[in-house]
Design a protein around this motif. Sequence first.
Motif, PDB file in Angstrom:
ATOM      1  N   VAL A 123      21.058  57.973  60.258  1.00  0.00           N
ATOM      2  CA  VAL A 123      22.065  56.958  60.570  1.00  0.00           C
ATOM      3  C   VAL A 123      21.958  55.824  59.558  1.00  0.00           C
ATOM      4  CG1 VAL A 123      22.862  55.267  62.276  1.00  0.00           C
ATOM      5  CG2 VAL A 123      22.085  57.514  63.017  1.00  0.00           C
ATOM      6  N   TRP A 124      23.094  55.439  59.021  1.00  0.00           N
ATOM      7  CA  TRP A 124      23.204  54.308  58.097  1.00  0.00           C
ATOM      8  C   TRP A 124      22.975  53.044  58.919  1.00  0.00           C
ATOM      9  CZ3 TRP A 124      23.812  54.479  52.946  1.00  0.00           C
ATOM     10  CH2 TRP A 124      24.165  53.313  52.288  1.00  0.00           C
ATOM     11  N   THR A 125      21.929  52.272  58.608  1.00  0.00           N
ATOM     12  CA  THR A 125      21.577  51.138  59.471  1.00  0.00           C
ATOM     13  C   THR A 125      21.459  49.828  58.711  1.00  0.00           C
ATOM     14  OG1 THR A 125      19.208  51.576  59.239  1.00  0.00           O
ATOM     15  CG2 THR A 125      20.320  52.578  61.115  1.00  0.00           C
ATOM     16  N   VAL A 126      21.786  48.768  59.443  1.00  0.00           N
ATOM     17  CA  VAL A 126      21.618  47.401  58.963  1.00  0.00           C
ATOM     18  C   VAL A 126      20.833  46.641  60.030  1.00  0.00           C
ATOM     19  CG1 VAL A 126      23.761  47.438  57.623  1.00  0.00           C
ATOM     20  CG2 VAL A 126      23.795  46.583  59.970  1.00  0.00           C
ATOM     21  N   GLN A 127      20.387  45.464  59.665  1.00  0.00           N
ATOM     22  CA  GLN A 127      19.671  44.622  60.623  1.00  0.00           C
ATOM     23  C   GLN A 127      20.664  44.074  61.647  1.00  0.00           C
ATOM     24  OE1 GLN A 127      17.841  41.059  58.979  1.00  0.00           O
ATOM     25  NE2 GLN A 127      15.983  41.594  60.087  1.00  0.00           N
ATOM     26  N   ASP A 128      20.287  44.096  62.906  1.00  0.00           N
ATOM     27  CA  ASP A 128      21.119  43.554  63.978  1.00  0.00           C
ATOM     28  C   ASP A 128      21.154  42.030  63.824  1.00  0.00           C
ATOM     29  OD1 ASP A 128      22.148  42.541  66.377  1.00  0.00           O
ATOM     30  OD2 ASP A 128      21.151  44.063  67.597  1.00  0.00           O
ATOM     31  N   PRO A 129      22.343  41.439  63.626  1.00  0.00           N
ATOM     32  CA  PRO A 129      22.409  39.982  63.434  1.00  0.00           C
ATOM     33  C   PRO A 129      21.930  39.193  64.657  1.00  0.00           C
ATOM     34  CG  PRO A 129      24.622  40.945  63.441  1.00  0.00           C
ATOM     35  CD  PRO A 129      23.646  42.076  63.535  1.00  0.00           C
ATOM     36  N   ALA A 130      22.029  39.797  65.842  1.00  0.00           N
ATOM     37  CA  ALA A 130      21.613  39.093  67.064  1.00  0.00           C
ATOM     38  C   ALA A 130      20.114  39.191  67.302  1.00  0.00           C
ATOM     39  CB  ALA A 130      22.370  39.656  68.268  1.00  0.00           C
ATOM     40  N   ASP A 131      19.476  40.210  66.741  1.00  0.00           N
ATOM     41  CA  ASP A 131      18.041  40.413  66.956  1.00  0.00           C
ATOM     42  C   ASP A 131      17.461  41.095  65.719  1.00  0.00           C
ATOM     43  OD1 ASP A 131      15.459  41.027  67.703  1.00  0.00           O
ATOM     44  OD2 ASP A 131      16.020  42.014  69.584  1.00  0.00           O
TER      45      ASP A 131
ATOM     46  N   ARG B  77      14.751  42.165  64.924  1.00  0.00           N
ATOM     47  CA  ARG B  77      13.782  43.236  65.155  1.00  0.00           C
ATOM     48  C   ARG B  77      14.472  44.573  65.414  1.00  0.00           C
ATOM     49  NH1 ARG B  77      10.976  41.029  70.124  1.00  0.00           N
ATOM     50  NH2 ARG B  77      13.112  40.393  70.412  1.00  0.00           N
ATOM     51  N   ARG B  78      15.786  44.544  65.542  1.00  0.00           N
ATOM     52  CA  ARG B  78      16.543  45.752  65.872  1.00  0.00           C
ATOM     53  C   ARG B  78      17.436  46.166  64.700  1.00  0.00           C
ATOM     54  NH1 ARG B  78      17.032  47.239  71.220  1.00  0.00           N
ATOM     55  NH2 ARG B  78      19.115  47.984  70.756  1.00  0.00           N
ATOM     56  N   MET B  79      17.876  47.412  64.752  1.00  0.00           N
ATOM     57  CA  MET B  79      18.801  47.932  63.743  1.00  0.00           C
ATOM     58  C   MET B  79      20.104  48.311  64.437  1.00  0.00           C
ATOM     59  SD  MET B  79      16.348  50.453  61.512  1.00  0.00           S
ATOM     60  CE  MET B  79      15.757  51.395  62.902  1.00  0.00           C
ATOM     61  N   GLN B  80      21.166  48.352  63.637  1.00  0.00           N
ATOM     62  CA  GLN B  80      22.467  48.791  64.126  1.00  0.00           C
ATOM     63  C   GLN B  80      23.051  49.788  63.139  1.00  0.00           C
ATOM     64  OE1 GLN B  80      25.053  45.402  64.428  1.00  0.00           O
ATOM     65  NE2 GLN B  80      24.586  45.097  66.591  1.00  0.00           N
ATOM     66  N   GLY B  81      23.708  50.811  63.666  1.00  0.00           N
ATOM     67  CA  GLY B  81      24.433  51.730  62.821  1.00  0.00           C
ATOM     68  C   GLY B  81      25.696  51.075  62.293  1.00  0.00           C
ATOM     69  N   ARG B  82      26.046  51.411  61.079  1.00  0.00           N
ATOM     70  CA  ARG B  82      27.271  50.925  60.443  1.00  0.00           C
ATOM     71  C   ARG B  82      27.944  52.099  59.747  1.00  0.00           C
ATOM     72  NH1 ARG B  82      27.032  46.826  63.048  1.00  0.00           N
ATOM     73  NH2 ARG B  82      26.910  44.728  62.279  1.00  0.00           N
ATOM     74  N   PRO B  83      29.238  52.014  59.506  1.00  0.00           N
ATOM     75  CA  PRO B  83      29.912  53.090  58.777  1.00  0.00           C
ATOM     76  C   PRO B  83      29.318  53.258  57.364  1.00  0.00           C
ATOM     77  CG  PRO B  83      31.529  51.686  59.862  1.00  0.00           C
ATOM     78  CD  PRO B  83      30.181  50.996  59.996  1.00  0.00           C
TER      79      PRO B  83
END
Length: 139
Positions: A111-119, A121-127
């Motif tokens: 999964v293509w991931t970036v840092q979660d702006p709200a946390d 310590r977490r990652m978020q998937g992005r297109p």
Amino acid sequence: MLIHTHTRQIEWGDCDPAGIVFHPRYLGYFDHCTNLLFAKAGFDLATLQARFAVIGYPVVDLHSRFLAPCRQGDEVRIESWVAELRNSSFDVQHRLWRDDTLAVEATVTRVWTVQDPADPRRMQGRPVPEAIRRALSIA
């Protein structure tokens, strides 16, 4: 599709007491080959991080088949390519050959991931960016 081929020699430290490659070592080989595939496409990890603010492309699923053993001293050839690109995830197909024998094949979903702006310590998937899509689809 862009295919990367990598040749390596099996080392003593890759093997278990039975003298064959310890199965988790293959995932390390395939991870390395994924990075080499992206570099061949013009996007090594440092470039990806600088240009797209991506953390990386972590593994979320793995399917593998072990068809023939490999041993210390064997020279193997690993072919890697992106078999399917979805919105934020993609499947990398790997085939590891010992001479003309298919020894291991695996499909690794990432999964293509970036840092979660709200946390942070977490990652978020992005297109997956279009430039990456084009580079990995080169015939």
